[in-house]
Design a protein around this motif. Structure first.
Motif, PDB file in Angstrom:
ATOM      1  N   ALA A  27       0.831  -1.207   0.000  1.00  0.00           N
ATOM      2  CA  ALA A  27       0.000   0.000   0.000  1.00  0.00           C
ATOM      3  C   ALA A  27       0.866   1.257   0.000  1.00  0.00           C
ATOM      4  O   ALA A  27       0.571   2.230  -0.704  1.00  0.00           O
ATOM      5  CB  ALA A  27      -0.927  -0.004   1.208  1.00  0.00           C
ATOM      6  N   ALA A  28       1.953   1.268   0.758  1.00  0.00           N
ATOM      7  CA  ALA A  28       2.845   2.429   0.806  1.00  0.00           C
ATOM      8  C   ALA A  28       3.525   2.648  -0.549  1.00  0.00           C
ATOM      9  O   ALA A  28       3.640   3.786  -1.022  1.00  0.00           O
ATOM     10  CB  ALA A  28       3.891   2.249   1.900  1.00  0.00           C
ATOM     11  N   THR A  32       3.026   5.903  -2.987  1.00  0.00           N
ATOM     12  CA  THR A  32       4.202   6.645  -3.451  1.00  0.00           C
ATOM     13  C   THR A  32       4.201   6.761  -4.973  1.00  0.00           C
ATOM     14  O   THR A  32       4.489   7.833  -5.519  1.00  0.00           O
ATOM     15  CB  THR A  32       5.496   5.960  -2.970  1.00  0.00           C
ATOM     16  OG1 THR A  32       5.471   5.891  -1.543  1.00  0.00           O
ATOM     17  CG2 THR A  32       6.726   6.704  -3.434  1.00  0.00           C
ATOM     18  N   LEU A  33       3.881   5.693  -5.660  1.00  0.00           N
ATOM     19  CA  LEU A  33       3.842   5.730  -7.123  1.00  0.00           C
ATOM     20  C   LEU A  33       2.746   6.660  -7.634  1.00  0.00           C
ATOM     21  O   LEU A  33       2.959   7.399  -8.601  1.00  0.00           O
ATOM     22  CB  LEU A  33       3.646   4.317  -7.687  1.00  0.00           C
ATOM     23  CG  LEU A  33       4.843   3.388  -7.550  1.00  0.00           C
ATOM     24  CD1 LEU A  33       4.487   1.985  -8.023  1.00  0.00           C
ATOM     25  CD2 LEU A  33       6.033   3.921  -8.314  1.00  0.00           C
ATOM     26  N   VAL A  34       1.590   6.654  -7.003  1.00  0.00           N
ATOM     27  CA  VAL A  34       0.505   7.556  -7.408  1.00  0.00           C
ATOM     28  C   VAL A  34       0.936   9.005  -7.195  1.00  0.00           C
ATOM     29  O   VAL A  34       0.733   9.868  -8.052  1.00  0.00           O
ATOM     30  CB  VAL A  34      -0.794   7.240  -6.641  1.00  0.00           C
ATOM     31  CG1 VAL A  34      -1.822   8.343  -6.813  1.00  0.00           C
ATOM     32  CG2 VAL A  34      -1.358   5.909  -7.095  1.00  0.00           C
ATOM     33  N   GLY A  35       1.566   9.297  -6.059  1.00  0.00           N
ATOM     34  CA  GLY A  35       2.054  10.651  -5.785  1.00  0.00           C
ATOM     35  C   GLY A  35       3.114  11.081  -6.772  1.00  0.00           C
ATOM     36  O   GLY A  35       3.116  12.221  -7.250  1.00  0.00           O
ATOM     37  N   LEU A  36       4.036  10.197  -7.095  1.00  0.00           N
ATOM     38  CA  LEU A  36       5.094  10.500  -8.058  1.00  0.00           C
ATOM     39  C   LEU A  36       4.512  10.772  -9.444  1.00  0.00           C
ATOM     40  O   LEU A  36       4.917  11.726 -10.119  1.00  0.00           O
ATOM     41  CB  LEU A  36       6.090   9.343  -8.123  1.00  0.00           C
ATOM     42  CG  LEU A  36       7.277   9.510  -9.060  1.00  0.00           C
ATOM     43  CD1 LEU A  36       8.144  10.682  -8.603  1.00  0.00           C
ATOM     44  CD2 LEU A  36       8.100   8.236  -9.094  1.00  0.00           C
ATOM     45  N   PHE A  37       3.559   9.964  -9.866  1.00  0.00           N
ATOM     46  CA  PHE A  37       2.915  10.174 -11.162  1.00  0.00           C
ATOM     47  C   PHE A  37       2.189  11.515 -11.196  1.00  0.00           C
ATOM     48  O   PHE A  37       2.272  12.245 -12.185  1.00  0.00           O
ATOM     49  CB  PHE A  37       1.941   9.028 -11.461  1.00  0.00           C
ATOM     50  CG  PHE A  37       1.226   9.180 -12.767  1.00  0.00           C
ATOM     51  CD1 PHE A  37       1.883   8.967 -13.962  1.00  0.00           C
ATOM     52  CD2 PHE A  37      -0.105   9.563 -12.806  1.00  0.00           C
ATOM     53  CE1 PHE A  37       1.237   9.118 -15.171  1.00  0.00           C
ATOM     54  CE2 PHE A  37      -0.769   9.719 -14.004  1.00  0.00           C
ATOM     55  CZ  PHE A  37      -0.098   9.495 -15.193  1.00  0.00           C
ATOM     56  N   ALA A  38       1.493  11.864 -10.117  1.00  0.00           N
ATOM     57  CA  ALA A  38       0.784  13.146 -10.058  1.00  0.00           C
ATOM     58  C   ALA A  38       1.770  14.307 -10.144  1.00  0.00           C
ATOM     59  O   ALA A  38       1.538  15.278 -10.862  1.00  0.00           O
ATOM     60  CB  ALA A  38      -0.036  13.233  -8.773  1.00  0.00           C
TER      61      ALA A  38
END
Length: 130
Positions: A27-28, A32-38
């Protein structure tokens, strides 16, 4: 005791803390990947420059005038590559122009491009923040 607990006890299945750690780590990493993509999406559009050719006039066999509009970030200087093409879409004229920073987001310009042969069109190839 619930049916699930009875089945787990009967077949030796238990919920281990290791599995909870694994779910937490996955989940972490996903967050992190979703935040980086955004962030990458937002960062790539900060310096985005859009140019639209609004018209052109063939002055003579040695020049073409281009009218265009640029939408760019406020307070940033920009440069544009302009080109003139012949009937077969061959480049017969090329010019790089630079514009100083402005507080206006959209601006309109007219530029004349010298050509080496008669041209049939003029256009903005690309623009970028300098």
């Amino acid at each position: 005791m619930t049916t699930q607990d009875m089945l787990d006890e009967r077949y030796g299945r238990t919920r281990s803390p290791r599995r909870l750690w694994t779910i937490g780590i996955v989940a972490a990493i996903g967050a992190t990947l979703v935040g980086l993509f955004a962030w990458m999406t937002v960062a790539s559009t900060i310096d985005d420059v859009r140019a639209d050719t609004t018209g052109f006039t063939v002055v003579d066999s040695h020049a073409v005038e281009i009218a265009f509009q640029i939408t760019a970030p406020e307070g940033r200087s920009i440069a544009c590559a302009l080109e003139a093409q012949d009937e077969e879409h061959g480049v017969v004229g090329w010019k790089i122009v630079e514009y100083p920073a402005s507080e206006l987001r959209s601006r309109a310009f007219h530029e004349t491009i010298p050509t080496t042969a008669p041209s049939t069109t003029g256009l903005v190839n690309s623009c970028w923040v300098t």
